[in-house]
Design a protein around this motif. Structure first.
Motif, PDB file in Angstrom:
ATOM      1  N   ARG A   2       0.837  -1.218   0.000  1.00 20.96           N
ATOM      2  CA  ARG A   2       0.000   0.000   0.000  1.00 20.96           C
ATOM      3  C   ARG A   2       0.859   1.251   0.000  1.00 20.96           C
ATOM      4  O   ARG A   2       0.570   2.214  -0.714  1.00 20.96           O
ATOM      5  N   ILE A   3       1.905   1.253   0.826  1.00 20.87           N
ATOM      6  CA  ILE A   3       2.804   2.413   0.840  1.00 20.87           C
ATOM      7  C   ILE A   3       3.466   2.578  -0.534  1.00 20.87           C
ATOM      8  O   ILE A   3       3.562   3.682  -1.061  1.00 20.87           O
TER       9      ILE A   3
ATOM     10  N   ALA B 213       0.885   4.053  -2.822  1.00 24.46           N
ATOM     11  CA  ALA B 213       0.128   5.208  -2.328  1.00 24.46           C
ATOM     12  C   ALA B 213       0.435   6.486  -3.092  1.00 24.46           C
ATOM     13  O   ALA B 213      -0.397   7.400  -3.146  1.00 24.46           O
TER      14      ALA B 213
ATOM     15  N   VAL C 191      -3.391  10.067   2.547  1.00 21.99           N
ATOM     16  CA  VAL C 191      -3.587   8.610   2.451  1.00 21.99           C
ATOM     17  C   VAL C 191      -2.456   7.907   3.192  1.00 21.99           C
ATOM     18  O   VAL C 191      -2.679   6.982   3.975  1.00 21.99           O
ATOM     19  N   VAL C 192      -1.241   8.353   2.960  1.00 21.80           N
ATOM     20  CA  VAL C 192      -0.079   7.744   3.611  1.00 21.80           C
ATOM     21  C   VAL C 192      -0.089   8.032   5.108  1.00 21.80           C
ATOM     22  O   VAL C 192       0.212   7.152   5.919  1.00 21.80           O
TER      23      VAL C 192
ATOM     24  N   LEU D 142      -2.539   5.619   6.641  1.00 17.57           N
ATOM     25  CA  LEU D 142      -1.978   4.264   6.673  1.00 17.57           C
ATOM     26  C   LEU D 142      -0.902   4.146   7.754  1.00 17.57           C
ATOM     27  O   LEU D 142      -0.885   3.193   8.537  1.00 17.57           O
TER      28      LEU D 142
END
Length: 170
Positions: free
Chosen positions: A99-100, A103, A111-112, A115
């Motif tokens: 995901r990172i 992202a 978003v980051v 997360l």
């Protein structure tokens, strides 16, 4: 590592029920191997069918019977074979890192941040759980278990430092 070998290892310490095994995973080995109840019971059935475990049914009056498992000689031999075999390099799969990695396509630092914040909270929670565990170091086996616990703690501490770097990069 397979769940099969983790169960054999835990049963080598002492006989246990499926419920006891789940608790043992959660209390002693979760920092390097997690298993849910259904996986444990499926694996127990397979190990029993393969002759690596014997099952003892313990009748109880007000509750369902307990099914306690212990290693057979073949089960102990399989555990020893596995312990002495070369440890393969296992491929890493980390959904959070994926995901990172992706992202940036969202083009939104929030978003980051979200997360990373969620992951930080989970890491702190898990770190508190691991630090609360006691490791007895009076035997060789106990010292090795304490070292695996220490590895789990170090991994989480490193991840928290890395999350600082992620947030600083935003």
């Amino acid at each position: 590592m397979s769940l099969k070998h983790a169960i054999l290892g835990l049963l080598d310490l002492r006989p246990r029920t499926g419920y006891d095994l789940k608790k043992a995973f959660d209390d002693t080995a979760r920092h390097f191997w997690a298993a849910d109840r259904s996986q444990i019971y499926r694996t127990l059935a397979g190990l029993h069918a393969d002759g690596l475990l014997e099952e003892r049914v313990i009748a109880q009056r007000s509750r369902p019977d307990r099914h306690e498992y212990r290693l057979t000689d073949d089960g102990r031999a399989e555990l020893q074979r596995w312990l002495r075999s070369p440890a393969p390099v296992e491929p890493s799969r980390e959904a959070f890192l994926a995901r990172i990695f992706f992202a940036g396509q969202a083009d939104d630092p929030e978003v980051v941040r979200t997360l990373a914040g969620e992951r930080r909270a989970l890491a702190h929670e898990r770190l508190d759980e691991l630090r609360a565990l006691t490791a007895h170091t009076d035997t060789f086996a106990g010292r090795l278990r304490a070292l695996t616990l220490r590895a789990g703690i170090l991994h989480l501490e490193t991840e928290l430092r890395w999350l600082d770097e992620v947030e600083a990069a935003l």
